[in-house]
Motif scaffolding. Sequence first.
Motif, PDB file in Angstrom:
ATOM      1  N   GLU A 117       0.847  -1.194   0.000  1.00  0.00           N
ATOM      2  CA  GLU A 117       0.000   0.000   0.000  1.00  0.00           C
ATOM      3  C   GLU A 117       0.882   1.244   0.000  1.00  0.00           C
ATOM      4  OE1 GLU A 117      -3.292   2.107   2.869  1.00  0.00           O
ATOM      5  OE2 GLU A 117      -2.975  -0.044   3.019  1.00  0.00           O
ATOM      6  N   PRO A 127       2.116   4.699   1.110  1.00  0.00           N
ATOM      7  CA  PRO A 127       1.966   5.445   2.361  1.00  0.00           C
ATOM      8  C   PRO A 127       1.532   6.887   2.129  1.00  0.00           C
ATOM      9  CG  PRO A 127       4.275   5.203   1.820  1.00  0.00           C
ATOM     10  CD  PRO A 127       3.511   4.415   0.798  1.00  0.00           C
ATOM     11  N   ASP A 128       1.050   7.517   3.189  1.00  0.00           N
ATOM     12  CA  ASP A 128       0.642   8.918   3.142  1.00  0.00           C
ATOM     13  C   ASP A 128       1.849   9.832   2.974  1.00  0.00           C
ATOM     14  OD1 ASP A 128      -1.216  11.175   3.567  1.00  0.00           O
ATOM     15  OD2 ASP A 128      -0.030  11.440   5.390  1.00  0.00           O
ATOM     16  N   HIS A 129       2.983   9.459   3.547  1.00  0.00           N
ATOM     17  CA  HIS A 129       4.196  10.277   3.512  1.00  0.00           C
ATOM     18  C   HIS A 129       5.341   9.353   3.098  1.00  0.00           C
ATOM     19  CE1 HIS A 129       6.601  13.644   5.705  1.00  0.00           C
ATOM     20  NE2 HIS A 129       7.232  13.213   4.631  1.00  0.00           N
ATOM     21  N   HIS A 185      10.622   8.181   6.757  1.00  0.00           N
ATOM     22  CA  HIS A 185       9.484   7.999   5.849  1.00  0.00           C
ATOM     23  C   HIS A 185       9.856   7.203   4.603  1.00  0.00           C
ATOM     24  CE1 HIS A 185       7.237  10.722   8.336  1.00  0.00           C
ATOM     25  NE2 HIS A 185       8.222  11.606   8.238  1.00  0.00           N
ATOM     26  N   TYR A 196       6.920  13.274  -0.595  1.00  0.00           N
ATOM     27  CA  TYR A 196       5.546  13.772  -0.699  1.00  0.00           C
ATOM     28  C   TYR A 196       4.776  13.478   0.570  1.00  0.00           C
ATOM     29  CZ  TYR A 196       3.710   9.042  -1.495  1.00  0.00           C
ATOM     30  OH  TYR A 196       3.363   7.731  -1.356  1.00  0.00           O
ATOM     31  N   CYS A 197       3.677  14.219   0.759  1.00  0.00           N
ATOM     32  CA  CYS A 197       2.727  13.953   1.836  1.00  0.00           C
ATOM     33  C   CYS A 197       1.334  14.241   1.274  1.00  0.00           C
ATOM     34  CB  CYS A 197       3.005  14.811   3.056  1.00  0.00           C
ATOM     35  SG  CYS A 197       1.900  14.444   4.429  1.00  0.00           S
ATOM     36  N   ILE A 198       0.517  13.204   1.193  1.00  0.00           N
ATOM     37  CA  ILE A 198      -0.820  13.338   0.613  1.00  0.00           C
ATOM     38  C   ILE A 198      -1.743  14.133   1.532  1.00  0.00           C
ATOM     39  CG2 ILE A 198      -2.862  12.079  -0.173  1.00  0.00           C
ATOM     40  CD1 ILE A 198      -0.944   9.772  -0.927  1.00  0.00           C
ATOM     41  N   SER A 199      -1.750  13.805   2.837  1.00  0.00           N
ATOM     42  CA  SER A 199      -2.693  14.439   3.759  1.00  0.00           C
ATOM     43  C   SER A 199      -2.425  15.930   3.932  1.00  0.00           C
ATOM     44  CB  SER A 199      -2.668  13.743   5.111  1.00  0.00           C
ATOM     45  OG  SER A 199      -1.391  13.862   5.703  1.00  0.00           O
ATOM     46  N   GLU A 200      -1.146  16.340   3.894  1.00  0.00           N
ATOM     47  CA  GLU A 200      -0.824  17.757   4.039  1.00  0.00           C
ATOM     48  C   GLU A 200      -0.792  18.475   2.686  1.00  0.00           C
ATOM     49  OE1 GLU A 200       2.755  18.167   6.327  1.00  0.00           O
ATOM     50  OE2 GLU A 200       1.982  16.889   7.925  1.00  0.00           O
ATOM     51  N   LYS A 219      -2.927  19.563  -4.686  1.00  0.00           N
ATOM     52  CA  LYS A 219      -3.594  18.267  -4.572  1.00  0.00           C
ATOM     53  C   LYS A 219      -2.630  17.189  -5.060  1.00  0.00           C
ATOM     54  CE  LYS A 219      -6.594  16.589  -7.486  1.00  0.00           C
ATOM     55  NZ  LYS A 219      -7.701  16.404  -8.367  1.00  0.00           N
ATOM     56  N   GLU A 257      -1.634  13.266  -5.819  1.00  0.00           N
ATOM     57  CA  GLU A 257      -2.149  11.937  -6.148  1.00  0.00           C
ATOM     58  C   GLU A 257      -0.964  11.023  -6.395  1.00  0.00           C
ATOM     59  OE1 GLU A 257      -5.232  11.997  -9.263  1.00  0.00           O
ATOM     60  OE2 GLU A 257      -4.962  14.166  -9.148  1.00  0.00           O
TER      61      GLU A 257
END
Length: 82
Positions: free
Chosen positions: A9, A11-13, A22, A47-51, A76, A78
């Motif tokens: 999967e 990761p978010d970061h 990270h 990268y960081c998706i949530s931030e 944004k 992706e």
Amino acid sequence: MTDAIQRPELPDHLSIDPRSPHHVAAVFEHDIGIRINDKERFDVEEYCISEGWIKVPAGKTVDRKGRPLLIKIKGKVEVFYR
């Protein structure tokens, strides 16, 4: 379909620097793509998706240890497997 099951999967970061907390080596065994504001980038270091940001090199400028200086671009984010 079995190819998607074997991929970890995303990761978010995530960072490409192995010294970073990270960094996830299993993700880099597969080809990933990153889009920011609907434009694909090929020079992303972290990268960081949530931030909602990515870090990319600032030209050919390097720090005193020879690593590229990074700038943060917000938008944004992706992330996907190719």
